[in-house]
Design a protein around this motif. Structure first.
Motif, PDB file in Angstrom:
ATOM      1  N   GLU A  82      60.151  48.603  47.954  1.00 12.15           N
ATOM      2  CA  GLU A  82      60.284  48.506  49.405  1.00 12.15           C
ATOM      3  C   GLU A  82      60.670  49.827  50.052  1.00 12.15           C
ATOM      4  O   GLU A  82      60.965  49.877  51.239  1.00 12.15           O
ATOM      5  N   SER A  83      60.673  50.924  49.302  1.00 15.12           N
ATOM      6  CA  SER A  83      61.103  52.201  49.873  1.00 15.12           C
ATOM      7  C   SER A  83      60.134  52.699  50.940  1.00 15.12           C
ATOM      8  O   SER A  83      60.551  53.298  51.927  1.00 15.12           O
ATOM      9  N   ALA A 113      58.352  50.802  52.997  1.00 11.56           N
ATOM     10  CA  ALA A 113      58.592  49.989  54.195  1.00 11.56           C
ATOM     11  C   ALA A 113      59.854  50.438  54.913  1.00 11.56           C
ATOM     12  O   ALA A 113      59.892  50.487  56.142  1.00 11.56           O
ATOM     13  N   THR A 114      60.863  50.804  54.158  1.00 10.50           N
ATOM     14  CA  THR A 114      62.111  51.277  54.759  1.00 10.50           C
ATOM     15  C   THR A 114      61.876  52.590  55.499  1.00 10.50           C
ATOM     16  O   THR A 114      62.385  52.782  56.609  1.00 10.50           O
ATOM     17  N   ILE A 164      59.114  53.606  56.855  1.00 11.57           N
ATOM     18  CA  ILE A 164      58.354  53.296  58.069  1.00 11.57           C
ATOM     19  C   ILE A 164      59.282  52.725  59.132  1.00 11.57           C
ATOM     20  O   ILE A 164      59.187  53.082  60.312  1.00 11.57           O
ATOM     21  N   GLU A 165      60.196  51.860  58.741  1.00  9.48           N
ATOM     22  CA  GLU A 165      61.148  51.290  59.702  1.00  9.48           C
ATOM     23  C   GLU A 165      62.015  52.379  60.326  1.00  9.48           C
ATOM     24  O   GLU A 165      62.228  52.394  61.541  1.00  9.48           O
ATOM     25  N   TYR A 166      62.510  53.313  59.509  1.00  6.44           N
ATOM     26  CA  TYR A 166      63.313  54.411  60.048  1.00  6.44           C
ATOM     27  C   TYR A 166      62.481  55.281  60.979  1.00  6.44           C
ATOM     28  O   TYR A 166      62.979  55.758  62.002  1.00  6.44           O
ATOM     29  N   LEU A 203      59.957  54.282  62.843  1.00  7.38           N
ATOM     30  CA  LEU A 203      59.785  53.538  64.095  1.00  7.38           C
ATOM     31  C   LEU A 203      61.046  53.569  64.944  1.00  7.38           C
ATOM     32  O   LEU A 203      60.983  53.698  66.173  1.00  7.38           O
ATOM     33  N   ILE A 204      62.192  53.456  64.307  1.00  7.05           N
ATOM     34  CA  ILE A 204      63.455  53.523  65.037  1.00  7.05           C
ATOM     35  C   ILE A 204      63.629  54.905  65.667  1.00  7.05           C
ATOM     36  O   ILE A 204      64.020  55.023  66.836  1.00  7.05           O
TER      37      ILE A 204
END
Length: 62
Positions: free
Chosen positions: A12-13, A15-16, A18-20, A22-23
């Motif tokens: 899941e690294s 995805a993490t 990508i989330e950071y 986007l934030i």
């Protein structure tokens, strides 16, 4: 080969990251919008100040 795919499916690294990303992009957009609004407000304030100072100057001596 099956082990490799199952390991990638559990990882899941990405995805993490990508989330950071986007934030960070959302925070950047908010900062830019806030700076734009602040700039417009300051521009209006200084325009009003300039008009007030121009209107209150004493008449020029001849």
């Amino acid at each position: 080969m099956k082990k490799l795919f199952s390991k990638l499916a559990r990882d899941e690294s990405g995805a993490t990251a990508i989330e950071y990303g986007l934030i960070a992009a959302l925070i950047s957009v908010a900062l830019i919008a806030g700076a734009g609004a602040l700039g417009d407000s300051l521009n209006t304030t200084f325009d009003n100040l300039s008009t007030t100072l121009d209107d209150n100057q004493p008449p020029a001596a001849e």
